[in-house]
Structure formats: C-alpha cells, structure tokens
Write an enzyme that holds these catalytic residues in place. Structure first.
Site, PDB file in Angstrom:
ATOM      1  N   ASP A  52      31.912  32.974  45.366  1.00 39.18           N
ATOM      2  CA  ASP A  52      31.032  33.991  45.944  1.00 39.18           C
ATOM      3  C   ASP A  52      30.087  33.400  46.991  1.00 39.18           C
ATOM      4  O   ASP A  52      29.740  32.222  46.933  1.00 39.18           O
ATOM      5  CB  ASP A  52      30.213  34.621  44.799  1.00 39.18           C
ATOM      6  CG  ASP A  52      29.567  35.928  45.224  1.00 39.18           C
ATOM      7  OD1 ASP A  52      29.959  36.500  46.260  1.00 39.18           O
ATOM      8  OD2 ASP A  52      28.647  36.376  44.518  1.00 39.18           O
ATOM      9  N   ASN A  85      37.897  44.625  46.408  1.00 42.23           N
ATOM     10  CA  ASN A  85      37.826  44.132  47.791  1.00 42.23           C
ATOM     11  C   ASN A  85      38.641  44.973  48.782  1.00 42.23           C
ATOM     12  O   ASN A  85      38.411  44.911  49.998  1.00 42.23           O
ATOM     13  CB  ASN A  85      38.281  42.661  47.886  1.00 42.23           C
ATOM     14  CG  ASN A  85      37.278  41.673  47.329  1.00 42.23           C
ATOM     15  OD1 ASN A  85      37.633  40.579  46.902  1.00 42.23           O
ATOM     16  ND2 ASN A  85      35.995  42.052  47.314  1.00 42.23           N
TER      17      ASN A  85
HETATM   18  C1  FPP Z   1      33.223  36.377  48.112  1.00 43.84           C
HETATM   19  O1  FPP Z   1      32.345  36.220  49.165  1.00 43.84           O
HETATM   20  C2  FPP Z   1      34.538  35.896  48.467  1.00 43.84           C
HETATM   21  C3  FPP Z   1      35.632  36.676  48.661  1.00 43.84           C
HETATM   22  C4  FPP Z   1      35.636  38.145  48.562  1.00 43.84           C
HETATM   23  C5  FPP Z   1      36.923  36.112  48.984  1.00 43.84           C
HETATM   24  C6  FPP Z   1      37.155  34.675  48.662  1.00 43.84           C
HETATM   25  C7  FPP Z   1      37.999  34.171  49.709  1.00 43.84           C
HETATM   26  C8  FPP Z   1      38.029  32.936  50.187  1.00 43.84           C
HETATM   27  C9  FPP Z   1      37.284  31.783  49.662  1.00 43.84           C
HETATM   28  C10 FPP Z   1      38.851  32.745  51.381  1.00 43.84           C
HETATM   29  C11 FPP Z   1      39.989  31.929  51.219  1.00 43.84           C
HETATM   30  C12 FPP Z   1      40.903  32.326  50.149  1.00 43.84           C
HETATM   31  C13 FPP Z   1      42.143  31.932  50.194  1.00 43.84           C
HETATM   32  C14 FPP Z   1      43.026  32.135  49.011  1.00 43.84           C
HETATM   33  C15 FPP Z   1      42.673  31.266  51.362  1.00 43.84           C
HETATM   34  P1  FPP Z   1      31.563  37.501  49.688  1.00 43.84           P
HETATM   35  O2  FPP Z   1      32.177  37.896  50.960  1.00 43.84           O
HETATM   36  O3  FPP Z   1      31.535  38.536  48.613  1.00 43.84           O
HETATM   37  O4  FPP Z   1      30.155  36.902  49.914  1.00 43.84           O
HETATM   38  P2  FPP Z   1      28.781  37.702  49.877  1.00 43.84           P
HETATM   39  O5  FPP Z   1      28.562  38.087  48.438  1.00 43.84           O
HETATM   40  O6  FPP Z   1      27.811  36.672  50.350  1.00 43.84           O
HETATM   41  O7  FPP Z   1      28.909  38.853  50.800  1.00 43.84           O
END
Ligand code: FPP
Length: 238
Positions: free
Chosen positions: A17, A65
């Site tokens: 996250d 998502n």
């Molecule tokens: C949460 O951060 C993360 C995700 C929804 C996706 C996780 C994805 C990756 C680490 C990218 C790479 C993955 C692969 C398999 C190549 P957020 O966007 O919810 O962060 P925030 O809470 O700060 O908005």
C-alpha cells in the site's frame, strides 16, 4: 528463554500500500508510484530468496481496484505485463514458481495469456513461490468456495454433514499453499482490506508506516526480525 534459533517465516503475505500517496507527495502521477512499487516487488522477491522465505504472496490488484480510473487500471495491467517479461528470468534463476490467486478470468486476455505462459514455464519449480493476488477479494474467495461446496452437495459428492473447515480450505483458490506466517501492510493503514480473510487467521501482523515504493530490503529484514522476536516470546505452541 532458550537461545535456540527461531525459524523465520516460511510464507509472507504483503499488502503493498501507499504507491499513490508516495507519488502525490512528489507531485507525480499515481502510475509513477506503481512503477516504483513494481521495483520494490523485485527487491523483496530477491530478499525472500536471500533470507529463506519460501513463499511470497502480494496483493497486486483487488476486486475493488476495478473501480479505479481506466488509465490507472490500464497502467497497472501494463506494469504487470512488463514485470512478467522482465522478471521471468529471475524466477528461473531462483527456481521460483509463479502462481495467481484470485479471479484470473477477469483480467484482460493478453495479461491472462502472459500469466498463464509464465505459470506453465515455472510450474515444476519447488524452491520458492511468488503468488500474485489479482482480481482478488477474500470474500469473493470464500463465496467461490461456498459455491463449489453447494455444487458438490447438489451433485451428491459431498454430504452436508461433511462440510467442515477442511472442506472449505480444500476449495480455496490455492489449497496447497500453507497459510501465511506473517502478514505485512505498508504505508500506515491498519486494515486487512479483504485480503486473505481465511488464511491469516493465525498469522502475525506487522503494520509499517513505510510506503511500498520505499519498502526495500532493510525494512523487510526489520519485519523478519520483529517476527522472530514475537515467535521467541510466544514460543511455537500454536
Ligand atoms: C496500493 O497503492 C497498490 C496497488 C493498488 C497496486 C499494487 C501494485 C504494484 C506494487 C505495482 C506492481 C505490481 C505488479 C504485480 C507488477 P495505492 O495506489 O492504493 O496507494 P494509496 O493508498 O497511497 O493511494
């Protein structure tokens, strides 16, 4: 307290996250954060091999998502394909099997094809496993297991009295994967957010303020140390 060496976690699950907030703090688009997050995943996978963690499960894309802006969803799918292309050789080098937990069929056809190709190419490896949770939801997984049970009961393959914990566990997405010993969530939120609801019943939880794009080997090793302090204190009786 004995000096006996405490085994590290065999299976670590991570909620990656904080990519969006990390990017926003740098006045960059969210995808910039996801890209740096993909780099963290590479580093942590390597750290798992180095520190004896056999199975790494990461929450890469939740059922929720799909509700994000199309640009972001498309960007994440692109990153996933890039990750598979770039990192397949690492999987071979470390004899690590790639697996997916979640509703794989929800993903775009090209991404599914690439995932299926790499999963097939690494299927025989037994040294380690990288499990990508994709279009994954803990409640969806339990609902899918309940549906399979209903089908088996309706077809006369399973008696209603035989529906027990094991019957449910056997119908989860990856029944042969042992439950996580340690669950880590980065970036300061203290929630499970529908991740592995059944499987983390007995896991140790660590919530770290470090955002995922900055979560590298040092932060990971600190979690492994915290885990071993806890198992030393409570002694493996559970
Ligand atoms: C949460 O951060 C993360 C995700 C929804 C996706 C996780 C994805 C990756 C680490 C990218 C790479 C993955 C692969 C398999 C190549 P957020 O966007 O919810 O962060 P925030 O809470 O700060 O908005």
């Amino acid at each position: 307290m004995s000096d006996e060496k405490v085994a590290g976690p065999r299976h670590v699950a991570i909620i990656m996250d904080g990519n969006g907030r990390w990017a926003k703090a740098r006045h960059r688009p969210r995808l910039f954060g996801h890209r740096e997050g993909a780099e963290s995943l590479r580093v942590i996978l390597e750290a798992c091999r180095k520190h004896g963690v056999e199975i790494l499960t990461v929450y890469a894309f939740s059922t929720e998502n799909w509700g994000r802006p199309k640009d972001e969803v498309d960007g994440l799918m692109r990153l996933l394909k890039e990750f598979l292309k770039k990192d397949e050789k690492e999987l071979h080098k470390h004899e690590t099997r790639l697996r997916v937990t979640g509703r794989l069929g929800d993903l775009p056809a090209d991404v599914q094809a690439e995932l299926r190709r790499v999963m097939a190419a690494t299927e025989k490896y037994t040294k380690g496993q990288l499990v990508l949770a994709l279009s994954y939801g803990g409640r969806a997984e339990l609902a899918d297991a309940a549906r399979r049970i209903a089908e088996d009961v309706a077809a006369g393959r399973l008696a209603p009295e035989a529906v027990d914990e094991q019957a449910i566990a056997e119908r989860l997405y990856l029944p042969d994967v042992p439950d996580p010993d340690l669950m880590i969530r980065t970036s300061g939120e203290v929630r499970l957010s529908n991740f592995l609801l059944w499987e983390v019943s007995y896991s140790e939880f660590i919530f770290t303020p470090v955002p995922w794009p900055e979560f590298r080997e040092e932060a990971f090793v600190a979690c492994l140390e915290e885990y071993s302090r806890r198992s030393r204190r409570y002694g493996g009786h559970e």
